[in-house]
Structures are given as C-alpha cells and as structure tokens.
Design a protein around this motif. Structure first.
Motif, mmCIF file in Angstrom:
data_model
loop_
_atom_site.group_PDB
_atom_site.id
_atom_site.type_symbol
_atom_site.label_atom_id
_atom_site.label_comp_id
_atom_site.label_asym_id
_atom_site.label_seq_id
_atom_site.Cartn_x
_atom_site.Cartn_y
_atom_site.Cartn_z
ATOM 1 N N GLY A 102 40.232 113.409 45.707
ATOM 2 C CA GLY A 102 38.794 113.193 45.591
ATOM 3 C C GLY A 102 38.089 113.347 46.917
ATOM 4 O O GLY A 102 36.973 113.897 46.978
ATOM 5 N N TYR A 103 38.706 112.895 47.988
ATOM 6 C CA TYR A 103 38.098 113.070 49.316
ATOM 7 C C TYR A 103 38.004 114.544 49.691
ATOM 8 O O TYR A 103 36.972 115.011 50.200
ATOM 9 C CB TYR A 103 38.921 112.312 50.360
ATOM 10 C CG TYR A 103 38.366 112.414 51.765
ATOM 11 C CD1 TYR A 103 37.330 111.579 52.175
ATOM 12 C CD2 TYR A 103 38.862 113.347 52.671
ATOM 13 C CE1 TYR A 103 36.818 111.668 53.453
ATOM 14 C CE2 TYR A 103 38.342 113.448 53.954
ATOM 15 C CZ TYR A 103 37.315 112.609 54.338
ATOM 16 O OH TYR A 103 36.792 112.706 55.602
ATOM 17 N N SER A 108 34.714 119.496 50.381
ATOM 18 C CA SER A 108 34.823 120.955 50.336
ATOM 19 C C SER A 108 34.274 121.467 49.012
ATOM 20 O O SER A 108 34.966 121.402 47.992
ATOM 21 C CB SER A 108 36.281 121.387 50.519
ATOM 22 O OG SER A 108 36.412 122.786 50.393
ATOM 23 N N PRO A 109 33.040 121.976 48.983
ATOM 24 C CA PRO A 109 32.502 122.541 47.736
ATOM 25 C C PRO A 109 33.319 123.717 47.215
ATOM 26 O O PRO A 109 33.453 123.894 46.002
ATOM 27 C CB PRO A 109 31.085 122.967 48.129
ATOM 28 C CG PRO A 109 30.741 122.136 49.330
ATOM 29 C CD PRO A 109 32.036 121.955 50.064
ATOM 30 N N LEU A 110 33.873 124.518 48.121
ATOM 31 C CA LEU A 110 34.685 125.659 47.691
ATOM 32 C C LEU A 110 35.949 125.184 46.976
ATOM 33 O O LEU A 110 36.303 125.715 45.903
ATOM 34 C CB LEU A 110 35.058 126.519 48.898
ATOM 35 C CG LEU A 110 35.942 127.741 48.610
ATOM 36 C CD1 LEU A 110 35.245 128.686 47.627
ATOM 37 C CD2 LEU A 110 36.296 128.462 49.905
ATOM 38 N N LEU A 114 37.214 125.652 42.953
ATOM 39 C CA LEU A 114 38.503 126.248 42.605
ATOM 40 C C LEU A 114 39.379 125.313 41.774
ATOM 41 O O LEU A 114 40.069 125.759 40.847
ATOM 42 C CB LEU A 114 39.249 126.646 43.888
ATOM 43 C CG LEU A 114 38.650 127.806 44.701
ATOM 44 C CD1 LEU A 114 39.434 127.999 45.986
ATOM 45 C CD2 LEU A 114 38.642 129.087 43.883
ATOM 46 N N VAL A 115 39.349 124.020 42.083
ATOM 47 C CA VAL A 115 40.308 123.082 41.501
ATOM 48 C C VAL A 115 39.741 122.349 40.294
ATOM 49 O O VAL A 115 40.479 122.020 39.353
ATOM 50 C CB VAL A 115 40.782 122.079 42.580
ATOM 51 C CG1 VAL A 115 41.747 121.057 41.983
ATOM 52 C CG2 VAL A 115 41.442 122.824 43.725
ATOM 53 N N THR A 161 35.880 108.406 43.033
ATOM 54 C CA THR A 161 36.024 108.713 44.456
ATOM 55 C C THR A 161 35.031 109.779 44.891
ATOM 56 O O THR A 161 34.363 109.644 45.926
ATOM 57 C CB THR A 161 37.461 109.178 44.745
ATOM 58 O OG1 THR A 161 38.386 108.170 44.346
ATOM 59 C CG2 THR A 161 37.642 109.460 46.227
ATOM 60 N N ILE A 162 34.911 110.834 44.106
ATOM 61 C CA ILE A 162 33.981 111.907 44.449
ATOM 62 C C ILE A 162 32.544 111.402 44.429
ATOM 63 O O ILE A 162 31.755 111.678 45.343
ATOM 64 C CB ILE A 162 34.167 113.096 43.488
ATOM 65 C CG1 ILE A 162 35.564 113.699 43.648
ATOM 66 C CG2 ILE A 162 33.101 114.160 43.729
ATOM 67 C CD1 ILE A 162 35.882 114.786 42.639
ATOM 68 N N VAL A 163 32.190 110.651 43.403
ATOM 69 C CA VAL A 163 30.816 110.137 43.296
ATOM 70 C C VAL A 163 30.512 109.190 44.446
ATOM 71 O O VAL A 163 29.429 109.236 45.047
ATOM 72 C CB VAL A 163 30.617 109.447 41.939
ATOM 73 C CG1 VAL A 163 29.281 108.712 41.898
ATOM 74 C CG2 VAL A 163 30.682 110.461 40.805
ATOM 75 N N GLY A 164 31.460 108.330 44.775
ATOM 76 C CA GLY A 164 31.229 107.384 45.859
ATOM 77 C C GLY A 164 31.040 108.057 47.198
ATOM 78 O O GLY A 164 30.143 107.699 47.975
ATOM 79 N N LEU A 165 31.856 109.055 47.503
ATOM 80 C CA LEU A 165 31.752 109.739 48.796
ATOM 81 C C LEU A 165 30.499 110.607 48.872
ATOM 82 O O LEU A 165 29.892 110.737 49.935
ATOM 83 C CB LEU A 165 33.000 110.580 49.039
ATOM 84 C CG LEU A 165 34.286 109.782 49.271
ATOM 85 C CD1 LEU A 165 35.487 110.704 49.328
ATOM 86 C CD2 LEU A 165 34.194 108.965 50.561
#
Length: 274
Positions: A102-103, A108-110, A114-115, A161-165
C-alpha cells in the motif's frame, strides 16, 4: 405587559440537568451484561417453546455443559490454540504485505496503474474457491491456513493504507520538503501519524477477517483447529459442540478487536488531547 401590582417575577430559564457521570458509566457498564442475559433468556425461551431437541437447537444449558466437557478433556483448548496461532500468523503476514504494498502504490502512480488491476481481479476470486488450489500447492497445513487468512484480510488493509497515506494534506508535504526533511523523517513525522487512524481502522477489520480466513482454511483441509472441530461436530450431529466452537471463534474475534482498540487509544492519545 405586566399589570401594576403583579408581584410575579421573571423566572430565569431552567438549565437542563446534566447526567451524572458515575451513573452514566454504570449504565454503560451494565448494558453489555443485560443484553447478554436477555439474549440467553430469549434463546432458552425459544427452545422450550418449540421443544427443539439438542441436535437441532440446543439450549444455553446444553451448550454450557458441552463447553465444560470440551475444556475438561482438553480438546477445546488444543483446537483453539491451533486456530489462534493461524489467525495471528495470517494477520501478521497479511498486514505486513498489505501495508508495504500500500505504501508503494500510494507513492507511485505508475506502479498503482500496473498492479491495481491484478489486485482487484484477485479480490474478485472467492477465497473458498482458491483454498482447494492452495491445498494442492502447499502441503504444510499451518502455513496454508495462514496464507488463506492473509488473503481474506489483505484487500481491506491495503485499501485503508493507500487511503490513509494519500489523505496527507499537500500543504504539509510541501512544508516538510521546504524544511529539507528526509524520506524517513517525512514518513515518521508526517505520513505515519496522519494516516494512523485509517490504518488502525483497517487493522480492526483485518483482525476479524483473519478469524474467518483461518476457519475457511480449516474447513478445506485440516485435521485440527476450530474449523475442523465444527466439521467433526457436524458429522457427529453434536450441535452443542458446534455452538461451543462458534462462540469460541466469536470470543477470539472480539478479543483481537479489543486489543486493536486498546492499541488505537494508546497510539492516538495525542489526537484526543488536541
């Protein structure tokens, strides 16, 4: 208008009575036990009213007697210990991988482009359908069940994790960069504290989902654990034992949820002070 000679006085508006803090705490403390007692009474009343046999719906007394028997012969403690190890292992594995990935995706938007499609596609697969494949691929039953538990909780923890960061305010990031903060300082002083409430919320969800994942793994292929005990009780028509295993799983999930709540209060004490 008030007529002359009228001795009535304007009364100040009465203030609402503030609740007694001690009485409020006592009411909150008694709410849980009262609800449990009410649930048990309704359960016992339903069994007596419909006259259900124990193999269909046992009463609370039958379940309690079976619980004492399972504790006495050591079967409940043995199977519950195995399931707890699987839950904790799956929780640690899933949270570690989800937080790290998630970090990386948040930064990294790229890499996110991709993932993310593969992660969403993997989430669309039912874990119950993937579990038989893991039985073929992984012969270690303990490790297999941990992986299944980690898969169940992986996606919610990853999203939190993504939303929090990503919820860190850009102005604060720009301020830290203007102060020439290093990447580690940026993470420890800004990103982690700012995202911690959302991360802990994801950990609460993951703690309960890990229990579900461990039981799924034990259902598919295991010779120990509470999931195996439920399958065994089903085959023997020992419904009180099934209830004992289910209530033990519920207690395990509640305990883990409570531990994360205590951790949240400890780590976010500065926020309550603010």
């Amino acid at each position: 208008m008030v007529e002359k000679g009228d001795n009535t006085r304007m009364q100040p508006p009465s203030r609402p009575l503030s609740p007694n803090p001690r009485a409020l705490r006592l009411a909150r403390a008694l709410l849980g036990p009262i609800s449990v007692v009410g649930f048990l009474l309704l359960w016992e009343g339903l069994v007596r009213w419909q006259d259900y046999p124990p193999y269909i719906l046992p009463g609370p007394g039958d379940v309690w007697a079976r619980f004492l028997a399972a504790v006495a012969d050591g079967s409940l403690g043995r199977h519950a210990g195995i399931t707890l190890v699987e839950v904790l292992g799956g929780l640690a594995l899933g949270v570690m991988v989800a937080t790290l990935l998630g970090y990386l995706l948040a930064k990294s938007p790229l890499l996110d482009q991709l993932v993310s499609p593969y992660i969403v596609a993997l989430q669309a697969f039912p874990v119950v359908a993937l579990a038989p494949l893991l039985v073929i691929w992984i012969h270690n039953g303990l490790l297999r069940t941990m992986i299944i538990a980690a898969l169940v909780l992986f996606f919610p923890v990853l999203v939190n994790t993504i939303v929090g960061l990503r919820s860190v305010e850009p102005e604060l990031v720009a301020l830290m960069r203007s102060l020439q903060a290093t990447r580690w300082q940026m993470f420890t002083k800004l990103e982690a504290p700012f995202a911690l409430p959302v991360l802990l919320a994801g950990l609460k969800i993951g703690a309960t989902l890990a229990v579900i994942g461990a039981v799924i793994g034990e259902f598919v292929g295991a010779d120990r654990g509470l999931g195996f005990l439920i399958n065994l009780a089903q085959g023997l028509l020992d419904t009180p034992l099934m209830f004992v295993a289910l209530f033990t799983l519920a207690a395990m999930a509640l305990g883990l949820y409570g531990l994360v709540t205590l951790l949240e209060r400890r780590l976010l004490a500065w926020k309550r002070a603010d």
